[in-house]
Design an enzyme around this catalytic site. Structure first.
Site, PDB file in Angstrom:
ATOM      1  NE  ARG A  56      16.192  -8.467   8.428  1.00 47.84           N
ATOM      2  CZ  ARG A  56      16.657  -7.609   9.038  1.00 47.84           C
ATOM      3  NH1 ARG A  56      17.879  -7.127   9.413  1.00 47.84           N
ATOM      4  NH2 ARG A  56      15.126  -7.123   9.577  1.00 47.84           N
ATOM      5  CB  THR A  66      12.851  -9.789   7.023  1.00 42.39           C
ATOM      6  OG1 THR A  66      13.237  -9.905   8.517  1.00 42.39           O
ATOM      7  CG2 THR A  66      13.176  -8.739   6.167  1.00 42.39           C
ATOM      8  CE  LYS A 122       9.232  -6.176  12.813  1.00 50.83           C
ATOM      9  NZ  LYS A 122       9.704  -6.782  11.911  1.00 50.83           N
ATOM     10  CD  GLU A 130      11.021 -11.290  13.687  1.00 51.66           C
ATOM     11  OE1 GLU A 130      11.275 -10.829  12.918  1.00 51.66           O
ATOM     12  OE2 GLU A 130      10.289 -10.618  15.111  1.00 51.66           O
TER      13      GLU A 130
END
Length: 230
Positions: free
Chosen positions: A46, A69, A129, A42
């Site tokens: 960011r 994210t 998640k 993943e």
């Protein structure tokens, strides 16, 4: 419905979570993870160069690469255009989920409460998640949330390290575990891909050990049923 996240991972239960500051690091990082035995990763959105990193790692071919994210539907579009095979979000957002379905990519939204789990169920999702897992109480919280939702499976992420990996994976409600300890910002800053590979090998071995125990327990359960029928 989109193709399932679990079927896309094809049994991959270790999800390295990567925050990569430079596109130049993408290739060596993908090599280190793949050689270490990782099969998926993943890439978090960011950093300013996240799309380029994701595209480079997706082109590697040795990993199923997704975007993490992801906060907006616009980021979903950018991630998928860069080659993301799945999308992970830190929270539950209907627009993100809708865009993922529109584009045919599996989505794993973050949850922290039973209320968010109920929203995920209403949205037709069965994988979420748990984030931030350790800060929320770790496995005790996961088990408490899983109890009223027996069909839900979890990808706990946040604060988990090598010492906690096997404990989480041993829980039947856990599909996979996400973590950044295999490739930290410190590793990347000093270009220590050898240690990334070593830590990945150790994590993969821990996963395999858990799966070996599960296989033995499954055989024993079948044998016990057969004995009861004779």
């Amino acid at each position: 419905m989109t193709a399932g996240f679990d079927s896309m991972l094809n049994g991959c239960r270790l999800l390295p979570v990567l925050t990569v500051p430079s596109e130049a690091m993408a290739g060596p990082l993908a090599d280190a993870l793949a050689v270490g035995g990782a099969r998926c990763a993943e890439v978090t959105f960011r950093t300013p160069g996240a799309e380029r990193v994701l595209k480079e790692m997706a082109a590697h071919g040795g990993l199923v690469v997704g975007a993490g994210t992801v906060l907006t539907s616009e980021q979903v579009e950018r991630a998928v255009a860069a080659g993301a095979r799945f999308v992970v979000s830190p929270g539950f957002d209907e627009e993100v989920i809708a865009k993922c379905r529109e584009l045919g990519v599996p989505v794993v939204p973050g949850i922290a409460t039973a209320t968010e789990l109920m929203r995920a169920l209403r949205a037709g999702l069965d994988i979420v998640k748990l984030f931030p897992a350790e800060a929320l109480g770790g496995l005790r919280t996961l088990r408490a949330l899983a109890a009223p939702f027996p069909g839900m499976r979890f990808v706990p992420t946040g604060g988990i390290d090598a010492s906690r990996l096997a404990v989480y994976l041993a829980d039947p409600a856990v599909l996979a575990v996400g973590g950044s300890w295999m490739a930290t910002s410190a590793h990347l800053e000093r270009g220590d891909y050898k240690d990334i590979r070593r830590l990945t090998v150790e994590a993969v071995e821990a996963v395999e050990a858990v799966e070996a125990v599960e296989a033995v327990e499954a055989v024993e359960a079948v044998e016990a049923v057969e004995r009861s029928m004779t």
